[in-house]
Enzyme design. Structure first.
Site, PDB file in Angstrom:
ATOM      1  N   ASP A 186     -32.300  24.804  43.292  1.00  0.00           N
ATOM      2  CA  ASP A 186     -32.225  25.964  42.399  1.00  0.00           C
ATOM      3  C   ASP A 186     -30.994  25.910  41.502  1.00  0.00           C
ATOM      4  OD1 ASP A 186     -30.825  26.310  44.757  1.00  0.00           O
ATOM      5  OD2 ASP A 186     -31.685  28.270  45.244  1.00  0.00           O
ATOM      6  N   HIS A 231     -27.055  28.521  46.012  1.00  0.00           N
ATOM      7  CA  HIS A 231     -26.425  29.644  46.703  1.00  0.00           C
ATOM      8  C   HIS A 231     -25.560  29.161  47.868  1.00  0.00           C
ATOM      9  CE1 HIS A 231     -30.190  31.202  44.877  1.00  0.00           C
ATOM     10  NE2 HIS A 231     -29.413  32.223  44.557  1.00  0.00           N
ATOM     11  N   HIS A 283     -29.196  30.705  54.733  1.00  0.00           N
ATOM     12  CA  HIS A 283     -28.579  32.045  54.719  1.00  0.00           C
ATOM     13  C   HIS A 283     -28.604  32.710  56.092  1.00  0.00           C
ATOM     14  CE1 HIS A 283     -28.005  32.007  50.453  1.00  0.00           C
ATOM     15  NE2 HIS A 283     -29.299  31.934  50.174  1.00  0.00           N
TER      16      HIS A 283
HETATM   17 ZN   LIG Z   1     -30.715  29.046  46.838  1.00  0.00          ZN
END
Ligand SMILES: [Zn+2]
Length: 346
Positions: free
Chosen positions: A285, A198, A160
């Site tokens: 995840d 993500h 990120h």
């Molecule tokens: Zn993640």
């Protein structure tokens, strides 16, 4: 497969995060590494290598030096103001119409260099960040010395984090730093495949205008999931990088029946790109019971993922990203590595 790991992440702990209307202990905790290393040992991966110290030269090729300096200085500056034992976090963010240049106060730096409240700075944070970077770069060194595949067991994660923004538990982008080091070492093209639940918004932004790193991300679509404003399939790169970003967003609730075919699209595109090296941003995840994720992959699926990654037959560096289901996290990570190495031998 050699694992590169260090205990230097352990001091990056004890902060809390906001979950809806309450403050809870951070899901991103040192115990994650304990279960991962434990499961890898149990699966027979016992060749653990300590990272060698590396400077910041490669880091500065993908991150703004002022941002890196902020990461180093943030907690000491915070402690000087508030005393020990608390964690630093931003109160405001550099939004539209606001100045983007910090004014010397730690608050303005946090406002300019972080984009959410999930990157606390604690006494041990910089040591952990610095070690994770060394773990990534030592992995590259080992591959340049002849290893076909390595696993950089990094904490904190990195995908990120962009050139000049930390967020989502991520500070320095370990996978991007590794990709850059592979290029420095002679690779002409690097494929960086992000399979975390993500979107790897930071990695995408770092390489968005470049064609020497092909960034591919499988993730939950921005309509449903963090980081909400990036990860659309219309984001394909720009300028010289046009065509070298591939986003494969999927709705919340996606299982392996749909995730697997998306991986196949990614693998076909990687094959066509003919990279010299594959870097895998390994997040698990996507697991059905992950408290942070929303996909429904099951533990055996990770064996299959590993096998299929090995099918590319490329020098491969795994870099640890997310995964928070403590009971199954270790098994899921070990399954990827097991599937990969079994297919390599087979
Ligand atoms: Zn993640």
């Amino acid at each position: 497969m050699k694992l590169i790991y260090s205990e230097d992440h352990r001091g990056h702990a004890g902060a809390k995060e906001m979950r809806y209307d309450e403050m809870i202990p951070m899901m991103e905790c040192p115990e994650r590494m304990d279960v991962i290393m434990g499961a890898l040992t149990q699966a027979g991966f016992t060749d653990v290598v300590a990272p060698n110290p590396h400077g910041l030269d490669v880091v500065h090729q993908v991150h703004d030096p002022a941002f890196v300096s902020f990461l180093q200085r943030c907690y000491p500056m915070w402690e000087a103001e508030f005393g020990p034992g608390r964690f630093a976090t931003a109160y405001t963010f550099g939004m539209r119409g606001m100045d983007q240049v910090p004014n010397g106060s730690v608050h303005s730096m946090l406002s300019c260099y972080t984009f959410d409240v999930c990157v606390p700075f604690i006494a041990g944070t910089w040591r952990a960040i610095n070690a994770a970077k060394d773990i990534a770069l030592t992995g590259v060194d080992l591959m340049q010395a002849g290893e076909r595949a390595v696993f950089s067991v990094c904490r904190p994660a990195g995908h990120h984090a962009s050139q000049d923004l930390a967020g989502g538990y991520c500070y320095l982008n370990n996978a991007a730093i590794a990709a850059q080091a592979h290029l420095n070492g002679g690779a002409r093209r690097v494929a960086l495949l992000d399979i975390d639940y993500h979107h790897g918004n930071g990695t995408q932004r770092i390489f968005y205008q470049r064609s020497d790193v092909f960034f591919i991300s499988l993730h939950c679509r921005p309509q449903d999931e963090y980081p909400f404003l990036m990860g659309y399939d219309t984001e394909v790169g720009e300028g010289a990088g046009k065509g070298y970003t591939l986003n494969l967003p999927m709705p919340r609730g996606t299982g392996y029946a749909d995730w697997g075919p998306a991986l196949q699209i990614a693998l076909d595109r990687i094959r066509a790109y003919a990279p010299d090296v594959l870097v895998v941003s390994l997040g698990v995840d996507t697991f059905e019971a992950d408290p942070v994720g929303g996909f429904t992959l099951k533990s055996p699926d990770y064996l299959d993922i590993g096998r299929r990654l090995a099918g590319l037959d490329l020098p491969t560096q795994f870099v640890m990203e997310g995964g928070y289901a403590i009971d199954a996290l270790g098994l899921n990570v070990a399954n990827v590595i097991t599937g990969f190495t079994q297919a390599q031998r087979g």
